[in-house]
Design a protein around this motif. Structure first.
Motif, short mmCIF file in Angstrom:
data_model
loop_
_atom_site.label_atom_id
_atom_site.label_comp_id
_atom_site.label_asym_id
_atom_site.label_seq_id
_atom_site.Cartn_x
_atom_site.Cartn_y
_atom_site.Cartn_z
N ALA A 17 6.90 -63.79 86.21
CA ALA A 17 6.63 -64.07 87.07
C ALA A 17 8.52 -63.07 87.46
N THR A 18 9.48 -63.78 87.79
CA THR A 18 10.70 -63.74 88.37
C THR A 18 10.86 -62.27 87.42
N ALA A 21 8.54 -59.24 89.55
CA ALA A 21 9.19 -59.45 90.95
C ALA A 21 10.44 -58.71 91.15
N ILE A 69 7.83 -59.85 98.49
CA ILE A 69 7.83 -60.14 97.54
C ILE A 69 8.54 -61.44 96.62
N PHE A 70 9.76 -61.31 96.74
CA PHE A 70 10.27 -62.83 96.32
C PHE A 70 9.77 -63.82 96.45
N THR A 73 5.81 -64.21 95.54
CA THR A 73 6.18 -64.29 93.54
C THR A 73 7.02 -66.38 93.83
N THR A 77 4.41 -68.88 92.00
CA THR A 77 4.88 -69.77 90.56
C THR A 77 4.53 -70.88 91.24
N SER A 101 13.79 -66.89 99.76
CA SER A 101 13.94 -65.73 99.57
C SER A 101 14.72 -65.29 100.53
N ILE A 122 14.24 -68.00 89.47
CA ILE A 122 14.07 -67.08 89.50
C ILE A 122 15.06 -66.35 90.90
#
Length: 151
Positions: A17-18, A21, A69-70, A73, A77, A101, A122
């Motif tokens: 996922a990281t 992203a 986006i982060f 994500t 997650t 984020s 992340i």
């Protein structure tokens, strides 16, 4: 307390996922800066100082997009419970994830929301990515100002 290496499947989910992203954020930033630069160069009718303003607002919009986006994500997650949690937001809503984020991306980190477990990866990577993208934007802004400010 969860440790970072407790569940390798959860760690794999977090790393994937990281990676996704970071890749998406860098791609958005790269393409966004290219579009901004090309658009400004083609707009001969715009006053030079207005071009600088457009570049600043455009760069800010890119950063807000990357923060989302982060945030998305992170939120998705954390739908997989073994990846960890964010202390201070129970349950974690989408806007909580976006807020986390934002403060992590710009390296401010208030500390009111704290990642626990593998999800910390992340958070750390988001901070590094935000720092790099913000400095990239500063360089871009400097170059655009050099190009248009003095005209």
């Amino acid at each position: 307390m969860m440790t970072l290496y407790q569940d390798w499947q959860a760690n794999t989910v977090v790393v994937c996922a990281t990676t996704l992203a970071v890749s998406l954020a860098v791609l958005v930033h790269y393409e966004g800066l290219a579009l901004i630069s090309n658009w400004l160069a083609k707009r001969r009718e715009l006053h030079s100082r207005r071009k600088v303003l457009y570049s600043i607002f455009s760069v800010l919009a890119l950063h807000v997009t990357e923060i989302w986006i982060f945030g998305i994500t992170l939120w998705l997650t954390l739908g997989y419970p073994e990846t960890g949690l964010i202390k201070g937001a129970d349950p974690l809503h989408l806007l909580d994830a976006v807020y986390f984020s934002a403060v992590t991306f710009n390296t401010l980190g208030f500390g009111d929301l704290v990642p626990v477990g593998p999800i910390r990866f992340i958070a750390g990577t988001m901070s590094l990515t935000g720092f790099v993208l913000i400095t990239w934007s500063a360089s871009f802004t400097y170059l655009e100002m050099e190009r248009y400010w003095r005209k």
